[in-house]
Scaffold this motif. Structure first.
Motif, PDB file in Angstrom:
ATOM      1  N   ALA A 165       8.012  -3.737  -7.321  1.00 47.97           N
ATOM      2  CA  ALA A 165       6.591  -3.860  -7.657  1.00 47.97           C
ATOM      3  C   ALA A 165       6.181  -5.298  -7.964  1.00 47.97           C
ATOM      4  CB  ALA A 165       6.257  -2.981  -8.866  1.00 47.97           C
ATOM      5  N   ARG A 167       5.045  -9.066  -7.674  1.00 44.40           N
ATOM      6  CA  ARG A 167       4.226  -9.814  -6.720  1.00 44.40           C
ATOM      7  C   ARG A 167       3.883 -11.189  -7.296  1.00 44.40           C
ATOM      8  NH1 ARG A 167       5.588  -5.890  -4.492  1.00 44.40           N
ATOM      9  NH2 ARG A 167       4.420  -4.464  -3.127  1.00 44.40           N
ATOM     10  N   ALA A 180       2.357  -5.168  -8.569  1.00 43.85           N
ATOM     11  CA  ALA A 180       1.437  -4.734  -7.519  1.00 43.85           C
ATOM     12  C   ALA A 180       0.471  -3.699  -8.061  1.00 43.85           C
ATOM     13  CB  ALA A 180       2.219  -4.143  -6.349  1.00 43.85           C
ATOM     14  N   ARG A 183      -1.807   1.823  -5.235  1.00 43.62           N
ATOM     15  CA  ARG A 183      -2.467   2.095  -3.948  1.00 43.62           C
ATOM     16  C   ARG A 183      -3.715   2.938  -4.164  1.00 43.62           C
ATOM     17  NH1 ARG A 183       3.016   2.318  -2.618  1.00 43.62           N
ATOM     18  NH2 ARG A 183       3.617   1.102  -0.774  1.00 43.62           N
ATOM     19  N   GLN A 188       0.004  -0.107   2.375  1.00 44.67           N
ATOM     20  CA  GLN A 188       0.414  -1.134   1.427  1.00 44.67           C
ATOM     21  C   GLN A 188      -0.581  -1.230   0.278  1.00 44.67           C
ATOM     22  OE1 GLN A 188       3.226  -2.965   1.457  1.00 44.67           O
ATOM     23  NE2 GLN A 188       3.883  -1.798   3.236  1.00 44.67           N
ATOM     24  N   THR A 191      -3.530  -6.647  -2.492  1.00 39.84           N
ATOM     25  CA  THR A 191      -2.936  -7.900  -2.965  1.00 39.84           C
ATOM     26  C   THR A 191      -3.100  -8.043  -4.464  1.00 39.84           C
ATOM     27  OG1 THR A 191      -3.438  -8.943  -0.847  1.00 39.84           O
ATOM     28  CG2 THR A 191      -2.981 -10.408  -2.692  1.00 39.84           C
ATOM     29  N   TYR A 192      -2.046  -8.526  -5.115  1.00 43.19           N
ATOM     30  CA  TYR A 192      -2.106  -8.741  -6.564  1.00 43.19           C
ATOM     31  C   TYR A 192      -2.796 -10.066  -6.875  1.00 43.19           C
ATOM     32  CZ  TYR A 192      -0.571 -10.529 -11.068  1.00 43.19           C
ATOM     33  OH  TYR A 192      -0.545 -11.097 -12.321  1.00 43.19           O
TER      34      TYR A 192
END
Length: 226
Positions: A165, A167, A180, A183, A188, A191-192
């Motif tokens: 997880a 990022r 992250a 969802r 995917q 974006t973080y």
């Protein structure tokens, strides 16, 4: 052994009370050392670790929770930051996790184990009531160095979710780490971004880049934040 033997009676017949590690470990002193310090759930440990790696500061109580014992910083409100050279090294390790969480342990595990060197004990702790319980840990480390390596292990362990997880902020030049976002649809995760401002800035820059590309022009990268 008789088939009807009572396990409790068998245990009671042993002299296991004398077979302890009391002569090797001062358990009372260890319990007293960790008593004033809050045990941490692994998620909370990871979050505090990322704060330090991201060059943020911790209050003494948070610092002590990572070490597992009350640390005298000289002032109860003094905020503590990692030395930059330490943060740089840990950021490099986390970038390796982001690149490939399944192989990060094999790549840097030996170095992490050498630094930690066994100078740490982990004592499980259950907190809660009724049907709500949480597994926490009292991690008592010899120093902050060992405590940080243990937190890094949580990201390196491919069996845990923290490395998968992890990022880096999507804002060009930021470099801060986080988890992250969940969802919202299949596929995917989004974006973080470490902040709403960085999300807006990056989306604005991406939009500007697309406009210039459609006009056949190039756009320089966003100015790096310090």
């Amino acid at each position: 052994m008789p088939a009807t033997a009572d396990p409790a009676e068998l245990l009671g017949s042993l002299t296991y009370y004398t077979l302890t590690t009391d002569s090797l470990i001062d358990w009372e002193k260890l319990a007293a050392a960790r008593k004033p310090v809050e045990a941490l759930a692994p998620e909370s440990r990871c979050a505090l670790f990322l704060c330090l790696v991201n060059a943020e500061t911790l209050v003494p109580a948070e610092w002590s929770s990572l070490v597992g014992a009350a640390v005298d910083t000289g002032h109860p409100t003094h905020r503590i930051r990692l030395p930059e050279e330490v943060a740089v090294s840990l950021r490099a390790a986390l970038l390796r996790v982001v690149e490939n969480p399944s192989t990060a342990l094999a790549a840097i595990g030996r170095n992490a184990a050498a630094i930690q060197n066994g100078n740490l004990v982990v004592i499980p702790d259950l907190a809660g009531s009724g049907r709500t319980w949480e597994i926490r840990e009292h991690v008592v480390a010899r120093s902050m160095g060992e405590a940080l390596i243990y937190a890094l292990w949580l990201f390196l362990d491919p069996a845990k979710a923290y490395g998968k997880a992890l990022r880096v902020c999507g804002r060009e030049g930021c470099g801060k780490f986080g988890f992250a976002p969940p969802r919202t649809t299949r596929g995917q995760p989004p974006t973080y971004f470490c902040s709403a401002d960085h999300m807006k800035e990056q989306r604005r820059a991406d939009s500007l880049r697309r406009v210039h590309k459609s006009r056949g022009k190039s756009v320089p990268n966003i100015r790096r934040h310090k």
